[in-house]
Design a protein around this motif. Structure first.
Motif, PDB file in Angstrom:
ATOM      1  N   THR A  17       0.825  -1.213   0.000  1.00  0.00           N
ATOM      2  CA  THR A  17       0.000   0.000   0.000  1.00  0.00           C
ATOM      3  C   THR A  17       0.853   1.254   0.000  1.00  0.00           C
ATOM      4  O   THR A  17       0.559   2.225  -0.723  1.00  0.00           O
ATOM      5  CB  THR A  17      -0.940   0.006   1.214  1.00  0.00           C
ATOM      6  OG1 THR A  17      -1.776  -1.161   1.170  1.00  0.00           O
ATOM      7  CG2 THR A  17      -1.824   1.240   1.219  1.00  0.00           C
ATOM      8  N   LEU A  43      -7.204   3.109   3.452  1.00  0.00           N
ATOM      9  CA  LEU A  43      -7.984   2.109   4.172  1.00  0.00           C
ATOM     10  C   LEU A  43      -8.411   0.973   3.260  1.00  0.00           C
ATOM     11  O   LEU A  43      -8.316  -0.211   3.618  1.00  0.00           O
ATOM     12  CB  LEU A  43      -9.216   2.768   4.797  1.00  0.00           C
ATOM     13  CG  LEU A  43     -10.185   1.831   5.529  1.00  0.00           C
ATOM     14  CD1 LEU A  43      -9.487   1.152   6.695  1.00  0.00           C
ATOM     15  CD2 LEU A  43     -11.416   2.592   6.008  1.00  0.00           C
ATOM     16  N   GLN A  44      -8.881   1.303   2.054  1.00  0.00           N
ATOM     17  CA  GLN A  44      -9.344   0.281   1.133  1.00  0.00           C
ATOM     18  C   GLN A  44      -8.244  -0.714   0.810  1.00  0.00           C
ATOM     19  O   GLN A  44      -8.458  -1.932   0.819  1.00  0.00           O
ATOM     20  CB  GLN A  44      -9.859   0.923  -0.153  1.00  0.00           C
ATOM     21  CG  GLN A  44     -10.270  -0.085  -1.219  1.00  0.00           C
ATOM     22  CD  GLN A  44     -10.766   0.585  -2.484  1.00  0.00           C
ATOM     23  OE1 GLN A  44     -11.154   1.746  -2.471  1.00  0.00           O
ATOM     24  NE2 GLN A  44     -10.752  -0.134  -3.582  1.00  0.00           N
ATOM     25  N   ILE A  46      -5.322  -1.221   2.482  1.00  0.00           N
ATOM     26  CA  ILE A  46      -4.828  -1.937   3.657  1.00  0.00           C
ATOM     27  C   ILE A  46      -5.732  -3.127   3.969  1.00  0.00           C
ATOM     28  O   ILE A  46      -5.264  -4.260   4.195  1.00  0.00           O
ATOM     29  CB  ILE A  46      -4.743  -1.002   4.871  1.00  0.00           C
ATOM     30  CG1 ILE A  46      -3.555  -0.042   4.736  1.00  0.00           C
ATOM     31  CG2 ILE A  46      -4.611  -1.800   6.157  1.00  0.00           C
ATOM     32  CD1 ILE A  46      -2.209  -0.707   4.839  1.00  0.00           C
ATOM     33  N   VAL A  47      -7.058  -2.896   3.967  1.00  0.00           N
ATOM     34  CA  VAL A  47      -8.000  -3.981   4.254  1.00  0.00           C
ATOM     35  C   VAL A  47      -7.917  -5.069   3.178  1.00  0.00           C
ATOM     36  O   VAL A  47      -7.859  -6.266   3.481  1.00  0.00           O
ATOM     37  CB  VAL A  47      -9.431  -3.430   4.368  1.00  0.00           C
ATOM     38  CG1 VAL A  47     -10.439  -4.567   4.483  1.00  0.00           C
ATOM     39  CG2 VAL A  47      -9.552  -2.493   5.559  1.00  0.00           C
ATOM     40  N   THR A  48      -7.907  -4.640   1.907  1.00  0.00           N
ATOM     41  CA  THR A  48      -7.788  -5.617   0.815  1.00  0.00           C
ATOM     42  C   THR A  48      -6.479  -6.380   0.913  1.00  0.00           C
ATOM     43  O   THR A  48      -6.434  -7.598   0.715  1.00  0.00           O
ATOM     44  CB  THR A  48      -7.879  -4.905  -0.537  1.00  0.00           C
ATOM     45  OG1 THR A  48      -9.118  -4.196  -0.629  1.00  0.00           O
ATOM     46  CG2 THR A  48      -7.802  -5.907  -1.685  1.00  0.00           C
ATOM     47  N   LEU A  50      -4.641  -6.953   3.605  1.00  0.00           N
ATOM     48  CA  LEU A  50      -4.637  -7.881   4.734  1.00  0.00           C
ATOM     49  C   LEU A  50      -5.342  -9.184   4.372  1.00  0.00           C
ATOM     50  O   LEU A  50      -4.847 -10.276   4.652  1.00  0.00           O
ATOM     51  CB  LEU A  50      -5.303  -7.237   5.946  1.00  0.00           C
ATOM     52  CG  LEU A  50      -4.488  -6.176   6.698  1.00  0.00           C
ATOM     53  CD1 LEU A  50      -5.349  -5.506   7.757  1.00  0.00           C
ATOM     54  CD2 LEU A  50      -3.245  -6.794   7.319  1.00  0.00           C
ATOM     55  N   GLY A  51      -6.519  -9.050   3.740  1.00  0.00           N
ATOM     56  CA  GLY A  51      -7.238 -10.252   3.331  1.00  0.00           C
ATOM     57  C   GLY A  51      -6.491 -11.044   2.276  1.00  0.00           C
ATOM     58  O   GLY A  51      -6.311 -12.266   2.393  1.00  0.00           O
ATOM     59  N   TRP A  98     -15.237  -1.361  -4.002  1.00  0.00           N
ATOM     60  CA  TRP A  98     -16.169  -2.242  -3.316  1.00  0.00           C
ATOM     61  C   TRP A  98     -17.584  -1.963  -3.779  1.00  0.00           C
ATOM     62  O   TRP A  98     -17.975  -0.804  -3.955  1.00  0.00           O
ATOM     63  CB  TRP A  98     -16.065  -2.035  -1.816  1.00  0.00           C
ATOM     64  CG  TRP A  98     -14.755  -2.451  -1.246  1.00  0.00           C
ATOM     65  CD1 TRP A  98     -13.900  -3.376  -1.763  1.00  0.00           C
ATOM     66  CD2 TRP A  98     -14.134  -1.953  -0.066  1.00  0.00           C
ATOM     67  NE1 TRP A  98     -12.787  -3.495  -0.983  1.00  0.00           N
ATOM     68  CE2 TRP A  98     -12.896  -2.630   0.073  1.00  0.00           C
ATOM     69  CE3 TRP A  98     -14.496  -1.006   0.888  1.00  0.00           C
ATOM     70  CZ2 TRP A  98     -12.030  -2.387   1.139  1.00  0.00           C
ATOM     71  CZ3 TRP A  98     -13.629  -0.774   1.947  1.00  0.00           C
ATOM     72  CH2 TRP A  98     -12.425  -1.452   2.065  1.00  0.00           C
TER      73      TRP A  98
END
Length: 220
Positions: A17, A43-44, A46-48, A50-51, A98
């Motif tokens: 990121t 945020l988008q 980082i979350v993506t 992590l998954g 998303w």
């Protein structure tokens, strides 16, 4: 071991990121400071990341840690599964964005699941979650899964065509891309979004291999 897997996924997500944000600031600098847009973009991804990074760590545990070139290939697979195929099925959404409602999210999840399992059957030639056993028809089944989302969603015309009158089809789809309404061509916006998402997933695959070697496989 679960802690190390999570730490490796977080390391890969943050690294990918940060590099992506630097590249974006160079190739598409905003005309005016947009703190909210940068935060949403951060945020988008980082979350993506992590998954996606956690999924890659689990895959590496099953098939072995690849080379850095192999990590790029896995990242490309993630891009095809999470970004490109869902966008082809849901053209109303900007690539990588998303879905904005429950139906779109269900279609996105269905597409990503079919694509991921389909590519696994085509490329790995091994059981997927213990449900499918290798055989001469496995590749045909994988190809069928890749086509299934398009065949299913094609019966829903509201998901396959833009409305005749739209104020700005790009507005609100991906706030981190700083598109100016009325001044940015839609095709250029899609190309930029695809390029950034492709870079992100390639970086995630690369950093996932690096994190696995530095964190998960570290002795002691």
């Amino acid at each position: 071991m679960p802690f190390r897997l999570g730490a490796a996924a977080a390391m890969a997500a943050i690294s990918a990121t940060l590099v992506l944000m630097i590249v974006k600031a160079v190739v598409a600098p905003p005309d005016t400071p947009d703190i909210a847009g940068r935060e949403a973009f951060l945020l988008q991804h980082i979350v993506t990341g992590l998954g996606g990074g956690l999924v890659l760590q689990l895959i590496y545990r099953q098939v072995g840690v690849p080379s850095y070139a192999g990590g790029l290939a896995w990242g490309l697979g993630g891009f095809l599964t999470v970004v490109l195929m869902p966008w082809l099925v849901l053209p109303l959404e900007l690539p990588g964005a998303w879905p904005r409602d429950a139906v779109g999210l269900l279609i996105w999840l269905f597409t990503a699941l079919c694509t991921g399992i389909g590519f696994a059957l085509l490329w790995l030639g091994r059981p997927v979650l213990g449900l499918v056993h290798p055989g001469r028809h496995v590749r045909i089944l994988g190809a069928g899964l890749l086509l299934m989302p398009m065949l299913v969603v094609s019966s829903l015309p509201e998901w396959t065509a833009l409305p005749a009158e739209a104020d700005d089809p790009l507005a609100g789809l991906n706030p981190g891309l700083d598109f100016a309404p009325g001044t940015t061509d839609a095709a250029l916006g899609v190309e930029l979004s695809l390029a950034l998402d492709l870079l992100f997933w390639l970086l995630l695959g690369f950093f996932s291999v690096l994190a696995t070697r530095r964190v998960v496989q570290r002795q002691g």
